[in-house]
Scaffold this active site. Structure first.
Site, PDB file in Angstrom:
ATOM      1  N   ARG A  85      40.830  35.256  40.906  1.00  0.00           N
ATOM      2  CA  ARG A  85      41.696  35.922  40.615  1.00  0.00           C
ATOM      3  C   ARG A  85      42.944  35.865  41.263  1.00  0.00           C
ATOM      4  NH1 ARG A  85      44.356  41.217  41.646  1.00  0.00           N
ATOM      5  NH2 ARG A  85      45.551  42.045  39.892  1.00  0.00           N
ATOM      6  N   ASN A 162      50.081  43.271  39.151  1.00  0.00           N
ATOM      7  CA  ASN A 162      49.728  43.860  39.543  1.00  0.00           C
ATOM      8  C   ASN A 162      50.198  45.657  39.995  1.00  0.00           C
ATOM      9  OD1 ASN A 162      47.327  43.571  41.685  1.00  0.00           O
ATOM     10  ND2 ASN A 162      49.302  44.273  42.803  1.00  0.00           N
ATOM     11  N   GLU A 163      48.849  45.889  40.103  1.00  0.00           N
ATOM     12  CA  GLU A 163      49.040  47.911  40.457  1.00  0.00           C
ATOM     13  C   GLU A 163      51.067  48.259  39.596  1.00  0.00           C
ATOM     14  OE1 GLU A 163      48.171  47.943  44.367  1.00  0.00           O
ATOM     15  OE2 GLU A 163      46.073  47.445  43.696  1.00  0.00           O
ATOM     16  N   HIS A 229      41.142  48.947  40.252  1.00  0.00           N
ATOM     17  CA  HIS A 229      41.534  48.879  41.373  1.00  0.00           C
ATOM     18  C   HIS A 229      40.650  49.769  42.503  1.00  0.00           C
ATOM     19  CE1 HIS A 229      44.684  45.927  41.223  1.00  0.00           C
ATOM     20  NE2 HIS A 229      43.650  45.449  40.448  1.00  0.00           N
ATOM     21  N   TYR A 231      39.469  51.044  45.271  1.00  0.00           N
ATOM     22  CA  TYR A 231      39.489  51.723  47.237  1.00  0.00           C
ATOM     23  C   TYR A 231      39.247  53.149  47.097  1.00  0.00           C
ATOM     24  CZ  TYR A 231      41.910  46.701  46.821  1.00  0.00           C
ATOM     25  OH  TYR A 231      42.407  45.564  47.172  1.00  0.00           O
ATOM     26  N   GLU A 258      40.296  44.586  41.376  1.00  0.00           N
ATOM     27  CA  GLU A 258      39.730  44.392  42.969  1.00  0.00           C
ATOM     28  C   GLU A 258      39.202  44.963  43.384  1.00  0.00           C
ATOM     29  OE1 GLU A 258      43.699  44.905  45.496  1.00  0.00           O
ATOM     30  OE2 GLU A 258      45.210  43.806  43.990  1.00  0.00           O
ATOM     31  N   TRP A 287      38.762  42.367  46.846  1.00  0.00           N
ATOM     32  CA  TRP A 287      39.983  41.809  47.822  1.00  0.00           C
ATOM     33  C   TRP A 287      39.155  41.441  48.899  1.00  0.00           C
ATOM     34  CZ3 TRP A 287      44.360  40.489  45.441  1.00  0.00           C
ATOM     35  CH2 TRP A 287      45.830  40.729  46.598  1.00  0.00           C
TER      36      TRP A 287
END
Length: 545
Positions: A85, A162-163, A229, A231, A258, A287
């Site tokens: 990516r 992105n995001e 994503h 996290y 990610e 990531w």
């Protein structure tokens, strides 16, 4: 990826269950649409044009900030990834990646037999982060660089932005995403599109989860993949499993676009991400390869873009259970047809050892040959009948670090080509590491007190933990990420490569029992700014504080 802490509230379990039920009830039926010319979504799965199921196994690469590091794609492929990516910029926040550059990125992905997921990073945190742009602007950028993408539908997935949306006004995500998809379809894009979740990609409010069915239905080509994503919001196996399983149950395509092993907003459960993704046949993209800053350097997979200096995170993602090496399968588009390369490289020459220390050894070997071309080498540690990847390299040398003192190790080397063919194993070499330094009556504290692009300021505190005074001293350490000291106070510094030596100044020469002296310095850095781990005071190893 956001590099500052996030607010991550978590809804009640009952609300989550009801929302998930609604998602399942709204599972889409496939509308009439144009037949995709490359990748396509079918019954919640991502398929190649050949009809083969494709599961992404790869990493993120920060191209827009490190445009001179495209050779990283060679190294990423050599470690077994099937997808990369790539971070791009529309020019609204960072230097614009123009049509020629995008075309080159795609060409390099194809040369390395990688599927290319291209994303615009300027949308990150829209509505909350200053300078971020809307998804509509990202769609405009893709239309501007369309000439680099037409005809690449077998090789490229377009990750629109992105995001998009931080933790402010994120309810707009649904309509904004539908509009961006439809704008690209109207402009003639036949690619599989990928859409990121809001809330800095983590969807803690479940906006993407609960509206994914309607977003998918809004795509006239029915060819959209959702990206979450993971996290700090996803810090338990239950949360990881629940989120991904809801998409699978609803027959909606999902990838983990990610994730990391640590983060400023909490400690992600990376083992669960890898395990659940394998069980469900879901793609994941860690990531990130290298070049992280702003306090999240721990997310680098290799130090300073050097494939021979893998971090703990890199080793976990590539070589650990359910990792890339164990689960990645090259895209069929690179394996099919009469031109398929099935011939492995020849075995490399026997490795020879040099620069043997108490914790590392440098190995060099003769090059392998291949009908198409060798793309990399894997150094393995051989223990009985078991092999463990210890280092990877694009050339014929590698340094293996993190070894124990006065310990015997056996190493061998494999060669790898662009098609993923692996050679026979080289002959082995056995190396015994040197004795470690004696423990000293000292401790050292090292910290970064400030940093900026390309530079930083640090402090080193040396403490005498013994019962007699230290009268005159030399302190030595090794920088792990290419840092260089430009000025230092409290002593006189010399530096050769990564090796630093500081001798005491007259006013710091004596350290009484239980006393300490402090050194301050400024230096330069190259992206990462990892701390040294071993300090020697007058040749004896100090503990670290």
């Amino acid at each position: 990826m956001r590099t500052t802490p996030r607010t991550v509230p978590w809804p009640a379990a009952l609300l989550a269950a009801l929302a998930g039920l609604l998602l399942t009830l709204l599972a889409p039926t496939t509308p009439a649409h144009a037949a995709p010319t490359g990748f396509r979504v079918q019954d919640g799965r991502l398929l190649e044009a050949s009809g083969n199921d494709f599961v992404m196994r790869g990493v993120n690469h920060a191209h827009t900030w490190y445009a001179d590091k495209l050779d990283s794609l060679d190294h990423i492929k050599a470690k077994g990834a099937n997808t990369v990516r790539v971070v791009l910029s529309s020019g609204d926040r960072w230097t614009r990646n123009d049509t020629a550059d995008v075309a080159n990125v795609v060409a390099q992905c194809k040369r390395n037999r990688l599927i290319c997921v291209l994303e615009v990073h300027d949308t990150t945190g829209y509505g909350e982060q200053s300078g971020a742009v809307a998804l509509s602007r990202a769609a405009d950028y893709w239309i501007e660089v369309r000439d680099a993408l037409v005809g690449q539908e077998d090789y490229v997935v377009v990750n629109i932005g992105n995001e998009p949306h931080g933790n402010t006004d994120y309810a707009r995500w649904t309509d904004d995403t539908k509009a961006a998809i439809q704008k690209l379809r109207a402009a003639g894009f036949d690619h599989t599109l990928m859409v990121d979740a809001p809330n800095w990609g983590q969807d803690w409010a479940f906006t993407m989860r609960d509206n994914a069915a309607s977003v998918f239905a809004a795509d006239p080509d029915a060819n959209t993949v959702f990206s979450i994503h993971m996290y700090g919001v996803f810090d338990t196996a239950a949360e990881v499993s629940d989120y991904l399983n809801r998409f699978v149950a609803a027959r909606l395509p999902i990838v983990v676009g990610e994730f990391g092993h640590e983060h400023s907003d909490g400690n992600p459960d990376e083992d669960a991400v890898l395990s659940v993704a394998r069980q469900l046949g879901i793609g994941y993209l860690g990531w990130s390869w290298s070049g992280n800053g702003g306090g999240v350097e721990y997310l680098d997979m290799v130090e300073n873009f050097d494939p021979g200096r893998m971090t703990d995170w890199g080793r976990r993602l590539f070589d650990g259970p359910d990792g890339i090496a164990a689960t990645s399968e090259e895209a069929a588009v690179y394996r099919g047809g009469s031109g398929e390369d099935t011939t492995a490289p020849t075995a490399p020459g026997a490795p020879a050892a040099s620069a043997v220390t108490s914790s590392s050894v440098t190995l060099a070997w003769g090059a392998a040959t291949d009908a198409v071309g060798v793309t990399g080498y894997d150094v393995v540690r051989v223990t009985g009948g078991q092999e463990t990847v210890a280092a990877s390299a694009s050339g014929t040398t590698a340094t293996v670090s993190g070894l124990a003192a006065e310990t015997s190790y056996t190493f061998a080397v494999y060669a790898r080509d662009a098609a993923g063919n692996r050679s026979a194993r080289s002959a082995t070499v056995t190396v015994t590491t040197a004795p470690g330094p004696a423990a000293g009556s000292c401790s050292v504290g090292y910290r970064v007190t400030g940093e900026w692009p390309g530079g930083f300021q640090g402090e080193v505190v040396v403490r005498n933990t013994g019962s007699t005074a230290v009268d005159g001293w030399t302190l030595r350490w090794t920088f792990p990420a290419g840092q260089r000291i430009t000025s230092l106070w409290g002593g006189t510094v010399t530096q050769s490569g990564a090796e630093v030596s500081v001798t005491a100044a007259p006013y710091t020469a004596t350290i009484p029992p239980s006393g300490s002296v402090a050194l301050g310095f400024t230096g330069t850095r190259q992206g990462t700014n990892s701390s040294p781990t071993v300090f020697l005071l007058n040749g004896a190893e100090c503990s670290t504080a």
